[in-house]
Scaffold this motif. Structure first.
Motif, PDB file in Angstrom:
ATOM      1  N   SER A  73       1.492  45.637 -39.295  1.00 40.08           N
ATOM      2  CA  SER A  73       0.331  45.720 -40.181  1.00 40.08           C
ATOM      3  C   SER A  73       0.153  47.140 -40.700  1.00 40.08           C
ATOM      4  O   SER A  73      -0.293  47.355 -41.814  1.00 40.08           O
ATOM      5  N   ARG A  74       0.562  48.127 -39.889  1.00 38.43           N
ATOM      6  CA  ARG A  74       0.437  49.494 -40.351  1.00 38.43           C
ATOM      7  C   ARG A  74       1.374  49.764 -41.523  1.00 38.43           C
ATOM      8  O   ARG A  74       0.986  50.340 -42.522  1.00 38.43           O
ATOM      9  N   SER A  75       2.620  49.313 -41.419  1.00 37.88           N
ATOM     10  CA  SER A  75       3.520  49.644 -42.517  1.00 37.88           C
ATOM     11  C   SER A  75       3.165  48.851 -43.777  1.00 37.88           C
ATOM     12  O   SER A  75       3.314  49.339 -44.891  1.00 37.88           O
ATOM     13  N   LEU A  76       2.629  47.658 -43.578  1.00 38.11           N
ATOM     14  CA  LEU A  76       2.163  46.899 -44.739  1.00 38.11           C
ATOM     15  C   LEU A  76       1.000  47.617 -45.413  1.00 38.11           C
ATOM     16  O   LEU A  76       0.940  47.761 -46.636  1.00 38.11           O
ATOM     17  N   PHE A 114      -5.641  51.058 -30.370  1.00 36.41           N
ATOM     18  CA  PHE A 114      -5.075  51.211 -31.720  1.00 36.41           C
ATOM     19  C   PHE A 114      -6.186  51.351 -32.760  1.00 36.41           C
ATOM     20  O   PHE A 114      -6.117  52.191 -33.648  1.00 36.41           O
ATOM     21  N   VAL A 115      -7.204  50.502 -32.637  1.00 35.51           N
ATOM     22  CA  VAL A 115      -8.280  50.534 -33.626  1.00 35.51           C
ATOM     23  C   VAL A 115      -9.054  51.849 -33.539  1.00 35.51           C
ATOM     24  O   VAL A 115      -9.493  52.397 -34.551  1.00 35.51           O
ATOM     25  N   LYS A 134      -5.383  38.567 -35.369  1.00 33.82           N
ATOM     26  CA  LYS A 134      -4.719  37.435 -35.996  1.00 33.82           C
ATOM     27  C   LYS A 134      -3.197  37.528 -35.843  1.00 33.82           C
ATOM     28  O   LYS A 134      -2.538  36.590 -35.390  1.00 33.82           O
ATOM     29  N   ARG A 135      -2.658  38.702 -36.192  1.00 36.04           N
ATOM     30  CA  ARG A 135      -1.201  38.850 -36.121  1.00 36.04           C
ATOM     31  C   ARG A 135      -0.661  38.752 -34.700  1.00 36.04           C
ATOM     32  O   ARG A 135       0.414  38.202 -34.469  1.00 36.04           O
ATOM     33  N   SER A 136      -1.409  39.298 -33.735  1.00 37.69           N
ATOM     34  CA  SER A 136      -0.950  39.225 -32.344  1.00 37.69           C
ATOM     35  C   SER A 136      -0.906  37.771 -31.890  1.00 37.69           C
ATOM     36  O   SER A 136       0.030  37.349 -31.208  1.00 37.69           O
ATOM     37  N   GLY A 137      -1.924  37.028 -32.283  1.00 36.39           N
ATOM     38  CA  GLY A 137      -1.957  35.602 -31.935  1.00 36.39           C
ATOM     39  C   GLY A 137      -0.785  34.854 -32.534  1.00 36.39           C
ATOM     40  O   GLY A 137      -0.130  34.041 -31.866  1.00 36.39           O
ATOM     41  N   LEU A 138      -0.494  35.154 -33.792  1.00 38.61           N
ATOM     42  CA  LEU A 138       0.636  34.482 -34.447  1.00 38.61           C
ATOM     43  C   LEU A 138       1.957  34.868 -33.789  1.00 38.61           C
ATOM     44  O   LEU A 138       2.847  34.029 -33.619  1.00 38.61           O
ATOM     45  N   ASN A 139       2.078  36.152 -33.396  1.00 38.85           N
ATOM     46  CA  ASN A 139       3.298  36.590 -32.709  1.00 38.85           C
ATOM     47  C   ASN A 139       3.506  35.823 -31.410  1.00 38.85           C
ATOM     48  O   ASN A 139       4.622  35.400 -31.099  1.00 38.85           O
ATOM     49  N   ALA A 140       2.422  35.661 -30.656  1.00 38.91           N
ATOM     50  CA  ALA A 140       2.532  34.926 -29.391  1.00 38.91           C
ATOM     51  C   ALA A 140       2.944  33.476 -29.663  1.00 38.91           C
ATOM     52  O   ALA A 140       3.811  32.929 -28.969  1.00 38.91           O
ATOM     53  N   ALA A 198       2.549  43.587 -33.757  1.00 38.49           N
ATOM     54  CA  ALA A 198       1.582  43.340 -34.829  1.00 38.49           C
ATOM     55  C   ALA A 198       1.113  44.658 -35.441  1.00 38.49           C
ATOM     56  O   ALA A 198       0.954  44.780 -36.661  1.00 38.49           O
ATOM     57  N   TYR A 199       0.921  45.637 -34.592  1.00 32.51           N
ATOM     58  CA  TYR A 199       0.401  46.907 -35.084  1.00 32.51           C
ATOM     59  C   TYR A 199       1.414  47.588 -36.003  1.00 32.51           C
ATOM     60  O   TYR A 199       1.079  48.064 -37.082  1.00 32.51           O
ATOM     61  N   THR A 200       2.660  47.620 -35.559  1.00 35.13           N
ATOM     62  CA  THR A 200       3.699  48.233 -36.381  1.00 35.13           C
ATOM     63  C   THR A 200       3.792  47.548 -37.739  1.00 35.13           C
ATOM     64  O   THR A 200       3.842  48.195 -38.785  1.00 35.13           O
TER      65      THR A 200
END
Ligand code: ADP
Ligand code: MG
Length: 371
Positions: A279-282, A238-239, A253-259, A275-277
């Protein structure tokens, strides 16, 4: 999920959550040795109390420009007390008054009066103080393109770069940071005749570099074996789409929080995708909400067509707004440096250099957010 794979409510996957903050300056800062060395070389005269060379750091977002300059500041502080360093974020301090106030505050320890004092008065006090202290001042003007929008770039640069003429004995140098190096052609003659910087390019990171940097952050930030190999690979992919490491840090960070949210002891590919979806739309909505109406019109026009030449785009823009080419050109430059559109030379066209404009965002994304 089996019970042994479940995270208890008082457990966490994060060993060290600071690691995933965007202003965290990592110890491990690989793949930028050449850039760091050039900056070191430029600043070397400061170690002997001399005026350093000026630098221009350029490259797309998230390629380590800000971090590299801060790394060098830390190093300088270890070697010498002759040098004062200041970083100005021009996106926040976007007028000459704000910039000089920020520098003044850092050198003097107190802010200048917020009104009733001119730029020149503040600068005068600052320069005299530097001579008094017998210190060299290195100023990072981060995202300096923001000083151009209201026409403050020339005066800031002129004052800093020519200080030694007006105040003999003062030693100031500038590290300017931009996405698009063409920005510097916007300086007026008085500035460009003295701003002949060391130009230091920060290219996009490649997959293997991104993977290496993410792996290090994972080791430091999460407990062992929390992030699965598949999840790590997906993040690096993704990056790689943008080469913007900021996306990577945010994804971790977001992936960790999701888990954690689903009480899992592992961060897996599903967590990363989600997380990617998000953070991308944000990211897109934040970027788009900062645009003016004219800029929004342009992004709509560009997103409508897969790609469009600068000339065709101007015609459409002009037909709807009646604005002339100079204004169009200014807006385009701003949008290119904000990474909202890209402009590549096609190599085709009667004049040889036709600029092809493409939207960084998909048409549906723009439509959904610009309703
Ligand atoms: N070579 C590197 N090694 C480790 N982390 C990096 C590296 N380059 C960038 N980063 C990280 O990526 C993020 C974005 O870097 P930054 O310096 O803000 O980029 P830029 O100023 O070019 O937009 C920061 O969190 C930074 O710590
Ligand atoms: Mg930066």
């Amino acid at each position: 999920m089996k019970e042994k794979d479940m995270l208890m409510w008082d457990e966490t996957l994060f060993k060290e959550s600071d690691i995933f903050e965007l202003d965290y300056l990592p110890d491990y800062f690989p793949h930028r040795d050449a850039q760091l060395n050039t900056i070191r070389f430029a600043l070397k005269p400061a170690l002997r109390g001399g005026r350093p060379l000026n630098c221009l750091l350029f490259g797309p977002p998230g390629t380590g420009k800000t971090s590299a300059s801060l790394k060098i500041f830390d190093e300088l502080k270890e070697y010498t007390d002759k040098v004062l360093t200041v970083k100005v974020n021009c996106q926040i301090d976007s007028t000459r008054f704000a910039v000089i106030s920020r520098i003044y505050k850092s050198v003097m320890g107190v802010a200048p009066p917020a009104s009733g004092v001119s730029f020149n008065r503040i600068f005068d006090k600052l320069a005299k103080k530097l001579i008094d202290l017998d210190k060299v001042l290195v100023v990072v003007l981060d995202d300096i393109n923001y000083l151009f929008y209201e026409g403050h770039a020339d005066e800031v640069m002129y004052s800093l770069l020519r200080a030694h003429e007006q105040y003999p004995g003062s030693k100031i140098s500038v590290i300017a940071i931009v996405n698009d190096p063409e920005v510097i052609y916007g300086f007026d003659q008085r500035v460009s005749s003295v701003f002949l910087p060391e130009e230091i390019e920060f290219p996009r990171y490649e997959f293997s570099e991104i993977d290496d940097i993410l792996a290090d952050r994972i080791r430091r930030g999460f407990f062992p074996n929390v992030v699965t190999a598949g999840a790590q690979k997906m993040m690096a992919e993704f990056v790689s789409e943008s080469g913007d490491l900021r996306v990577g840090v945010d994804l971790l960070k977001r992936s960790g929080l999701n888990a954690e949210k689903r009480a899992s002891k592992k961060v897996d590919e599903e967590d990363v995708k989600k997380a990617y979806t998000a953070s991308r739309s944000l990211y897109i909505s934040k970027t788009l909400s900062n645009l003016t109406d004219h800029e929004k019109l342009i992004i709509r026009l560009v997103a409508e067509s897969k790609e469009i030449t600068a000339g065709d785009l101007y015609e459409k823009f002009n037909a709807q707004t009646n604005l002339g080419y100079t204004r169009f050109y200014e807006i385009m430059n701003k949008m290119i440096s904000a990474n909202v559109v890209t402009a590549d030379f096609s190599g085709k066209g009667s004049k040889g250099r036709t600029r092809i404009i493409r939207s960084v965002f998909k048409k549906e994304e723009v439509d959904a957010l610009l309703k």
